[in-house]
Structures are given as structure tokens and as C-alpha cells.
Design an enzyme around this catalytic site. Structure first.
Site, PDB file in Angstrom:
ATOM      1  N   PHE A  64       0.833  -1.208   0.000  1.00 21.30           N
ATOM      2  CA  PHE A  64       0.000   0.000   0.000  1.00 21.30           C
ATOM      3  C   PHE A  64       0.862   1.250   0.000  1.00 21.30           C
ATOM      4  CE2 PHE A  64      -0.054   1.856   4.348  1.00 21.30           C
ATOM      5  CZ  PHE A  64       0.544   0.856   5.092  1.00 21.30           C
ATOM      6  N   ALA A  92       9.625  -2.235   2.129  1.00 24.79           N
ATOM      7  CA  ALA A  92       8.457  -2.303   1.254  1.00 24.79           C
ATOM      8  C   ALA A  92       7.241  -2.128   2.151  1.00 24.79           C
ATOM      9  CB  ALA A  92       8.419  -3.652   0.554  1.00 24.79           C
ATOM     10  N   LYS A  93       6.239  -1.397   1.672  1.00 21.96           N
ATOM     11  CA  LYS A  93       5.044  -1.208   2.505  1.00 21.96           C
ATOM     12  C   LYS A  93       4.094  -2.392   2.302  1.00 21.96           C
ATOM     13  CE  LYS A  93       3.033   2.811   3.226  1.00 21.96           C
ATOM     14  NZ  LYS A  93       3.168   3.101   4.665  1.00 21.96           N
ATOM     15  N   ILE A  94       4.558  -3.558   2.794  1.00 26.12           N
ATOM     16  CA  ILE A  94       3.775  -4.791   2.683  1.00 26.12           C
ATOM     17  C   ILE A  94       2.684  -4.746   3.751  1.00 26.12           C
ATOM     18  CG2 ILE A  94       3.878  -7.318   2.860  1.00 26.12           C
ATOM     19  CD1 ILE A  94       6.950  -7.023   2.179  1.00 26.12           C
ATOM     20  N   TYR A 112       2.223  -4.686   8.790  1.00 20.06           N
ATOM     21  CA  TYR A 112       1.543  -3.735   9.668  1.00 20.06           C
ATOM     22  C   TYR A 112       0.856  -4.408  10.856  1.00 20.06           C
ATOM     23  CZ  TYR A 112       3.301   0.078   7.103  1.00 20.06           C
ATOM     24  OH  TYR A 112       4.179   0.982   6.582  1.00 20.06           O
TER      25      TYR A 112
END
Ligand code: PMP
Length: 306
Positions: free
Chosen positions: A34, A154-156, A160
Site C-alpha cells: 500500500f 516495502a510497505k507490505i 503492519y
């Protein structure tokens, strides 16, 4: 009437109509990348400026490479889609844009290969993420994962869960935000923000090897501090105890902007007030993102053609 729209499965539609199936791979296994992009409203110009959208989509593409997400749009095309989407919504306030590239197959196999990918983006009105001017933080018992566990650069979406555990632990302990350490015990970052300290009149911030996301706000602040305040900026391992003795501390992020940290683990940072450097950077940043600083207009993409 202003309204939230989405770009979903190749089409623009009201956000309320954009739905995914319960078996979608990304929902079960966190197999998505994202982004968060801000649209900042400038009332004098009746204009919304997207802040550094190209850099956000370039970071998204790097994340897609890691997660084997095959998206048919270039970063430039994603910017064009976003401009059109934001203009359609017609909000006259600060907005938040959420792009998502995700494994869209309805499949329960835990893997990255042989699965379809899709890209969506939607817009919502959203003010400050941390709702206080002076944030109290606690160092988390949860640590940021190493790059060989789940890459923090990386905004995996799956990573989160780590941020959410740390954020709620901080909240339950009476803090506004968390500060996580990396596996080697150095300071890493917040749940959705990078962290900066003022030490000996220098700006100090953890580097990539401390399991941080290379934030776009972080990059902006580094450039503004060097160019506009003439400060030295040092990227280095930061000890936990340096958090307790720094003159100033603040967090940076697309959602959080620049938020002053005035207390860490029940110790005042400096005199417990928003520091001078923090205040200067906040003022600079807020004029730059609203398209009020001619020197940095290349970072601002206007949505309305006037
Ligand atoms: N770290 C994490 C874990 C984040 O989720 C974010 C928000 N994207 C940041 C740092 C700040 O990054 P940026 O300035 O690009 O929003």
C-alpha cells in the site's frame, strides 16, 4: 457534493461500490503493497496539491517487485489516475489517498506465484493522524523485523500487524505513539512514522539498516533541514538512551506530517515543549506541501487545471 471515489478493477466508482470477495488472497495473507499520499488543500488558490505522488508510486513499484505483484500501470499512469480521481471527489479540505496493489485471486495457497494482481486507489478526507501537538511516546516491547524476515523497506500490508501490535501496546500504556527498536536494539521507527532527534545541533535519524521504511517525509525533512536551515543531518545507529537525552524529537510521515515528540518513556524531551528546530521544520513543511513555497513546487502536483 464532495464524495469519496475509488478507482477499482479499472474503473472509477463511488467508494461505497468498491468491494472485494471474502476469499481474496491479500485479505488472508497480507500479500499487498500500500501507499499513503496526501492531498493538501490550499484555500486561497482553491487548489489541492498532491505531495510527491511520483515518489510514492515509485516506492510502490519497488514493493511490487519484492512481492511479485504484476501491475500494468507505470508510476506516471498511476499519478494520472490519482489526479483524475481526486478531481472527481472535489473535496475542499486535506485528503488522504490510499493506493493498494494486491494479490486479487480468490485462492488459499500461501505463496506469491500463480496468483492474479490488481491495483486500486481511493480517497478520503483525513486530518492529522496523531491528534496531539505534543506526542508522548513509549519504546515498544515489539521489535521491527529484519529485512530477511519481512522487508520493512516495502510497505507490505502484512508487516503492519507488527505496527498494530506496537501501537496498541503504546495506547494501552497511556502513550500517543510507539517507538520500535530494530533486531540489533537500535532505534528504528514509529508504527507509521520515521523518527528524528536533535543532538548537538545536528539532526540525527536511523538509517536503512535499522529496519526503517525510507519515508518520503523523512527525505523531505532531510532536504529542508540541509537547504533551508543549513543543518548537518546524520543517518546512523541511534541508541535507545539517546532518546532520553536528545534536545528535541519529532516524527515524520505522510499521515502524521511532522509531529513533535515531547515525552519518551515518561521522560521529558528537552523542556517538554515543541522545540525550535521542530517548529521551524513544521512551518517550512506546511508551506511546501500546500504549494506556498515557489522553490519546491516540483514536489506539488496540482489537481485542478485552472
Ligand atoms: N515508517 C512506516 C512504518 C510507515 O508506515 C510510514 C508511513 N508511510 C513511514 C515510516 C513514513 O513514510 P512516509 O513519509 O513516506 O509517509
Amino acid at each position: 457534493m464532495p464524495q469519496s471515489y475509488a478507482f477499482f478493477q479499472g474503473k472509477f466508482m463511488p467508494l461505497s461500490e468498491a468491494k472485494i470477495g471474502v476469499m481474496t488472497h491479500a485479505l488472508h495473507y497480507g500479500t499487498a503493497i500500500f501507499e499513503g499520499i496526501r492531498g493538501n488543500w490550499n484555500p486561497e488558490q482553491k487548489q489541492t496539491y498532491l505531495f510527491r505522488p511520483r515518489e510514492h508510486y515509485e516506492r510502490m513499484h519497488r514493493g511490487c517487485q519484492v512481492m511479485k505483484l504484476d501491475i500494468p500501470y507505470t508510476a506516471e499512469k498511476m499519478c494520472d489516475i490519482t489526479v483524475e480521481l481526486v478531481a472527481k471527489c472535489a473535496f475542499e479540505e486535506d485528503i488522504y489517498i490510499r493506493p493498494l496493489a494486491y494479490k486479487s485471486s480468490e485462492s488459499l495457497y500461501v505463496r506469491l506465484h500463480d496468483l492474479d494482481s490488481d491495483f486500486l486507489v481511493f480517497v478520503i478526507p483525513w486530518g492529522p493522524y496523531i491528534k496531539v501537538d505534543k506526542a508522548k511516546c513509549g519504546v515498544s516491547s515489539w521489535r521491527r523485523p529484519n529485512d530477511d524476515m519481512i522487508p520493512p523497506q516495502a510497505k507490505i500490508t502484512g508487516i503492519y500487524a507488527n505496527s498494530a501490535l506496537a501501537k496498541t501496546e503504546a495506547h494501552d500504556n497511556g502513550f500517543h505513539e510507539t517507538i520500535m527498536l530494530c533486531q540489533s536494539g537500535y532505534v528504528s521507527e514509529g508504527s507509521g512514522e520515521n523518527i528524528f532527534l536533535v543532538i548537538d545541533d545536528k539532526l540525527v535519524t536511523p538509517a536503512t539498516y535499522s529496519s526503517i521504511l525510507m519515508g518520503i517525509t523523512r527525505d523531505t525533512v532531510i532536504k529542508l533541514a540541509k537547504n533551508e536551515l543549513g543543518m548537518d543531518v546524520v543517518e546512523r545507529p541511534v541508541d535507545r538512551s539517546e532518546l532520553y537525552v536528545a534536545k528535541e524529537a519529532f516524527m515524520t510521515g505522510t499521515a502524521a506530517n511532522i509531529t513533535a515528540v515531547t515525552e519518551i518513556d515518561h521522560r521529558k524531551v528537552g523542556d517538554g515543549e515543541v522545540g525550535e528546530i521542530t517548529r521551524k521544520l513544521q512551518n517550512l513543511y506546511s508551506s511546501v506541501i500546500r504549494g506556498r513555497n515557489p522553490k519546491y513546487m516540483e514536489w506539488c502536483t496540482p489537481v485542478y487545471k485552472r
